[in-house]
Design a protein around this motif. Sequence first.
Motif, PDB file in Angstrom:
ATOM      1  N   VAL A 117       0.709  -1.302  -0.156  1.00  0.00           N
ATOM      2  CA  VAL A 117       0.198  -0.114  -0.335  1.00  0.00           C
ATOM      3  C   VAL A 117       1.125   0.964  -0.091  1.00  0.00           C
ATOM      4  CG1 VAL A 117      -1.459   1.379   0.845  1.00  0.00           C
ATOM      5  CG2 VAL A 117      -1.784  -1.043   1.300  1.00  0.00           C
ATOM      6  N   GLU A 118       0.619   2.206  -0.997  1.00  0.00           N
ATOM      7  CA  GLU A 118       1.274   3.506  -0.894  1.00  0.00           C
ATOM      8  C   GLU A 118       0.828   4.587   0.094  1.00  0.00           C
ATOM      9  OE1 GLU A 118       0.857   4.441  -5.066  1.00  0.00           O
ATOM     10  OE2 GLU A 118       2.354   3.159  -5.761  1.00  0.00           O
ATOM     11  N   ALA A 119       1.661   5.160   1.136  1.00  0.00           N
ATOM     12  CA  ALA A 119       1.221   6.059   1.681  1.00  0.00           C
ATOM     13  C   ALA A 119       1.755   7.583   0.975  1.00  0.00           C
ATOM     14  CB  ALA A 119       2.271   5.875   3.001  1.00  0.00           C
ATOM     15  N   ILE A 146      -0.489   1.160  12.061  1.00  0.00           N
ATOM     16  CA  ILE A 146      -1.315   1.876  11.316  1.00  0.00           C
ATOM     17  C   ILE A 146      -1.545   3.137  12.135  1.00  0.00           C
ATOM     18  CG2 ILE A 146      -3.053   1.144  12.366  1.00  0.00           C
ATOM     19  CD1 ILE A 146      -5.206   1.405  10.056  1.00  0.00           C
ATOM     20  N   ASP A 147      -1.607   4.227  11.208  1.00  0.00           N
ATOM     21  CA  ASP A 147      -1.836   5.691  11.449  1.00  0.00           C
ATOM     22  C   ASP A 147      -0.486   6.677  12.526  1.00  0.00           C
ATOM     23  OD1 ASP A 147      -3.658   6.094  10.472  1.00  0.00           O
ATOM     24  OD2 ASP A 147      -4.734   5.724  12.813  1.00  0.00           O
ATOM     25  N   SER A 164       1.120   5.920   8.633  1.00  0.00           N
ATOM     26  CA  SER A 164       0.891   5.008   7.613  1.00  0.00           C
ATOM     27  C   SER A 164      -0.780   4.617   7.419  1.00  0.00           C
ATOM     28  CB  SER A 164       1.244   4.123   7.991  1.00  0.00           C
ATOM     29  OG  SER A 164       1.395   2.659   7.478  1.00  0.00           O
ATOM     30  N   PRO A 165      -0.488   3.842   5.650  1.00  0.00           N
ATOM     31  CA  PRO A 165      -2.473   3.682   5.157  1.00  0.00           C
ATOM     32  C   PRO A 165      -2.371   2.439   6.319  1.00  0.00           C
ATOM     33  CG  PRO A 165      -1.008   3.839   3.880  1.00  0.00           C
ATOM     34  CD  PRO A 165       0.008   4.022   5.107  1.00  0.00           C
ATOM     35  N   VAL A 166      -1.327   1.452   6.777  1.00  0.00           N
ATOM     36  CA  VAL A 166      -2.131   0.011   7.429  1.00  0.00           C
ATOM     37  C   VAL A 166      -0.266  -0.410   8.250  1.00  0.00           C
ATOM     38  CG1 VAL A 166      -3.013  -1.147   5.580  1.00  0.00           C
ATOM     39  CG2 VAL A 166       0.072  -0.958   5.121  1.00  0.00           C
ATOM     40  N   ALA A 167      -0.426  -1.244   8.854  1.00  0.00           N
ATOM     41  CA  ALA A 167       0.508  -1.946   9.778  1.00  0.00           C
ATOM     42  C   ALA A 167       1.018  -3.567   8.694  1.00  0.00           C
ATOM     43  CB  ALA A 167      -0.289  -2.477  11.302  1.00  0.00           C
ATOM     44  N   VAL A 187       4.678   8.868  -1.255  1.00  0.00           N
ATOM     45  CA  VAL A 187       6.467   9.480  -0.679  1.00  0.00           C
ATOM     46  C   VAL A 187       6.830   7.625  -0.481  1.00  0.00           C
ATOM     47  CG1 VAL A 187       5.424  11.544   0.498  1.00  0.00           C
ATOM     48  CG2 VAL A 187       4.374   9.753   1.547  1.00  0.00           C
ATOM     49  N   ALA A 188       6.002   6.192  -0.012  1.00  0.00           N
ATOM     50  CA  ALA A 188       6.119   5.319   1.126  1.00  0.00           C
ATOM     51  C   ALA A 188       5.147   4.012   0.648  1.00  0.00           C
ATOM     52  CB  ALA A 188       6.527   5.502   2.051  1.00  0.00           C
TER      53      ALA A 188
END
Length: 507
Positions: A117-119, A146-147, A164-167, A187-188
Amino acid sequence: MTDITVPQLGESVTEATVGSWMVKTGDAVSRDDVLVELETDKVAVEVRAEADGVMGEIFAAEGDNVEIGAKLAVIEAAGSDAAAKSEPAEDSSDPAPMAAAEPDVKESKAAGSAETVEATVPQMGESVTEGTIGAWLVKAGDSVEIDQALVEIETDKVAVEVPSPVAGVVSELLVAEGDTVAPGDAVARIGEGGAAQAAPSAESQPSEGSTDTKTMPSAARVIEENRLDAGAITGSGKDGRITKGDALKAAAGAPAAPKAAPAAAAAPVAPRETGPREERVRMTRLRQTIAKRLKDAQNAAAILTTYNEADMSAIMAARKAHQEAFVAKHGVKLGFMSFFVKACCHALKEVPAVNAEIDGTDIIYKNYYDMGVAVGTDRGLVVPVVRDADQMTLAEIEKEIIRLGKRARDGKLSIDEMQGATFTISNGGVYGSLMSMPILNAPQSGILGMHKIQERPMAENGQVVIKPMMYLALSYDHRIVDGKEAVTYLVRVKENLEDPQRMMFDL
């Protein structure tokens, strides 16, 4: 068939230039593969495939200017043009190996797309179209929740964290500190689950070390057009990649080719060499904006300052008498700032020019009182706004100032919370300032400087008495506020502070 179009690139960006195509007609592509890089005057953006398939016709050539929404290319379904590419494989081998190959492709895609997943850069305010990457808080291979904050982005108004959108595990950092990004930019990449990151990180190593990716495509064009030596350019991007900004900087200093390397090593703030006991630190975007706006205010306005002093005895006595009951009822302490906000609002109603602004050849008189309260933070000075302060009680003002001050120090102020003030109050007294000349917060025409309360001998009824005194300074735009109006305003503020009951009776 899937159309590849120019995405939104920011509120003020209407067109872009096509950079380097990473694929050509007939190439097989997977979802999220980078197809082409678009360059704007602010940022370079990668356009990715939205589906699996085969590259069809490409409509925009490198160097073409394209508008938002324009069609760049099409991706054909895998069953059409893809069949032509797969025929040689079917002729040279039996269907079994072909069938076995397909799951491998899907597995690879799952690792790079379904589980990665892209941040991305969040929206940073209605008028903010770009920011600068600050310090990374994580590195490739780190586990994140996450977050969890990954990186801080600095804008000209506020600092924003990218969560971060996910762990999972950080598989790749796509931008470097100092890079310029726009809302929506990736960005990541975060892999959901630590095991999923082994393959992507291994894949990224060779590509970063290869000659082709050492220089970003947009930078390669600048180097080629200006006939620069890429080996003499120091890259500031990830793992030493040469960015477009690095190439443009080298191009600007191209006439002095032999000294290109030393120039690249110097920070862009100043050309001179730093000594062994000096440290060069790049200004943050917020600090650059503060510097620019303060200088712009001095250049544009006719700033003049008038001074007075106020006896703070009455307010100090009121605070001492009612502090305990005030805290018990409202849960906050009764400070000095709420009295100053009220005193300023009351005086602004009598002298409206101080609450106005110049717009071209017109004057805009504002019949509302949104007070900017300057707050010093580690990142610099910010000015959150207390809305409709004239309609608030002392307790409401104190609570709002505390709330805004905490958000300012935490770097969480929104753009709306810092825009639209009609007048500003700056309290240098908390740092010990005895006297100062504040600079206007454009486009406002007035700013009040508060200072340290200091006991001084004062003459009263023929006798010398010790009084807690504070110097007051009103800086104003002499183009719109006459000297008489400025002095009258400051005298009214003084009177309201020395006798707060005047405000109760609207005197």
